[in-house]
Design a protein around this motif. Structure first.
Motif, short mmCIF file in Angstrom:
data_model
loop_
_atom_site.label_atom_id
_atom_site.label_comp_id
_atom_site.label_asym_id
_atom_site.label_seq_id
_atom_site.Cartn_x
_atom_site.Cartn_y
_atom_site.Cartn_z
N MET A 1 0.84 -1.18 0.00
CA MET A 1 0.00 0.00 0.00
C MET A 1 0.89 1.24 0.00
O MET A 1 1.81 1.36 0.80
CB MET A 1 -0.92 -0.04 1.21
CG MET A 1 -1.75 1.20 1.36
SD MET A 1 -2.89 1.07 2.73
CE MET A 1 -4.41 1.04 1.83
N THR A 2 0.61 2.17 -0.89
CA THR A 2 1.37 3.40 -1.01
C THR A 2 1.13 4.35 0.15
O THR A 2 2.06 4.90 0.72
CB THR A 2 1.01 4.13 -2.33
OG1 THR A 2 1.32 3.26 -3.41
CG2 THR A 2 1.77 5.41 -2.48
N VAL A 3 -0.12 4.56 0.51
CA VAL A 3 -0.50 5.54 1.53
C VAL A 3 -1.05 4.82 2.76
O VAL A 3 -1.90 3.94 2.65
CB VAL A 3 -1.56 6.52 0.97
CG1 VAL A 3 -2.07 7.44 2.06
CG2 VAL A 3 -0.97 7.32 -0.17
N GLN A 4 -0.55 5.21 3.93
CA GLN A 4 -1.07 4.69 5.19
C GLN A 4 -1.74 5.84 5.93
O GLN A 4 -1.12 6.86 6.19
CB GLN A 4 0.06 4.11 6.04
CG GLN A 4 -0.45 3.57 7.36
CD GLN A 4 0.67 3.09 8.27
OE1 GLN A 4 1.84 3.24 7.97
NE2 GLN A 4 0.30 2.52 9.39
N LEU A 5 -3.02 5.67 6.25
CA LEU A 5 -3.76 6.67 7.00
C LEU A 5 -3.63 6.36 8.48
O LEU A 5 -3.69 5.20 8.89
CB LEU A 5 -5.23 6.66 6.59
CG LEU A 5 -5.51 6.91 5.11
CD1 LEU A 5 -7.00 6.83 4.83
CD2 LEU A 5 -4.94 8.24 4.67
N LEU A 6 -3.44 7.41 9.29
CA LEU A 6 -3.17 7.23 10.71
C LEU A 6 -4.24 7.88 11.57
O LEU A 6 -4.52 9.07 11.42
CB LEU A 6 -1.81 7.83 11.06
CG LEU A 6 -0.62 7.35 10.24
CD1 LEU A 6 0.58 8.21 10.50
CD2 LEU A 6 -0.33 5.90 10.55
N ASP A 7 -4.81 7.10 12.47
CA ASP A 7 -5.63 7.66 13.54
C ASP A 7 -4.67 8.05 14.64
O ASP A 7 -3.70 7.34 14.91
CB ASP A 7 -6.64 6.64 14.05
CG ASP A 7 -7.73 6.35 13.03
OD1 ASP A 7 -8.20 7.31 12.39
OD2 ASP A 7 -8.10 5.18 12.88
N VAL A 8 -4.88 9.18 15.27
CA VAL A 8 -3.93 9.70 16.25
C VAL A 8 -4.56 9.66 17.64
O VAL A 8 -5.52 10.37 17.91
CB VAL A 8 -3.50 11.13 15.88
CG1 VAL A 8 -2.53 11.68 16.91
CG2 VAL A 8 -2.87 11.15 14.48
N PRO A 9 -4.00 8.82 18.53
CA PRO A 9 -4.51 8.78 19.90
C PRO A 9 -4.41 10.16 20.55
O PRO A 9 -3.47 10.91 20.31
CB PRO A 9 -3.57 7.79 20.61
CG PRO A 9 -2.99 6.96 19.51
CD PRO A 9 -2.90 7.89 18.32
N GLY A 10 -5.42 10.50 21.32
CA GLY A 10 -5.43 11.79 22.00
C GLY A 10 -6.15 12.88 21.23
O GLY A 10 -6.42 13.95 21.78
N LEU A 11 -6.46 12.63 19.96
CA LEU A 11 -7.25 13.60 19.17
C LEU A 11 -8.67 13.07 19.06
O LEU A 11 -8.90 11.86 19.09
CB LEU A 11 -6.62 13.82 17.80
CG LEU A 11 -5.24 14.46 17.80
CD1 LEU A 11 -4.71 14.60 16.38
CD2 LEU A 11 -5.24 15.80 18.51
N ALA A 12 -9.61 13.97 18.90
CA ALA A 12 -11.03 13.60 18.88
C ALA A 12 -11.30 12.47 17.88
O ALA A 12 -10.94 12.60 16.70
CB ALA A 12 -11.88 14.82 18.54
#
Length: 132
Positions: free
Chosen positions: A1-12
């Motif tokens: 996969m070219t792009v990895q999307l990240l959920d960020v702990p501590g953000l809504a």
């Protein structure tokens, strides 16, 4: 996969998009000009219709991505500009963007602006991508 999307702990967790995205090492960046709601003859389509103009911007964005050897799933982020002072217009544009990107919920910025460059233009979408 070219792009990895990240959920960020501590953000809504309520944001309908990823807070960050990365591209795998060795991938080349693709910077796209703002996609405008123009037809092949340079005329603004659907004056007064935020949803239709957003859809046309996305169609044009996909065409530019294709020319660069990329697809929507290669997009790292977007900036959606809507010429309005009405938050409902922002939500209308965002609903179209969110539906088109579907599961690839890239980091995005949604802005209400005073005016855009073409007559009757209400929407413009900038994007950044990465391809192998």
């Amino acid at each position: 996969m070219t792009v990895q999307l990240l959920d960020v702990p501590g953000l809504a967790p309520t944001a309908p998009y990823a807070y960050a995205a990365t591209a795998a090492a060795g991938h080349r960046p693709v910077q796209l000009a703002g996609a405008c709601p123009l037809d092949a003859d340079g005329r603004t389509v659907a004056p007064g219709d935020v949803a239709a103009q957003t859809a046309r911007c996305l169609d044009n964005l996909v065409t530019a991505l294709d020319a660069a050897g990329a697809a929507l799933t290669d997009v790292l982020g977007t900036r959606v500009l809507v010429a309005t002072t009405d938050r409902r217009d922002l939500h209308t544009a965002w609903d179209v963007v969110e539906a088109r990107f579907a599961e690839h919920a890239v980091p995005s910025t949604l802005l209400g602006v005073t005016v855009l460059g073409y007559p009757d233009q209400l929407v413009e979408i900038e994007a950044w991508a990465a391809v192998p």
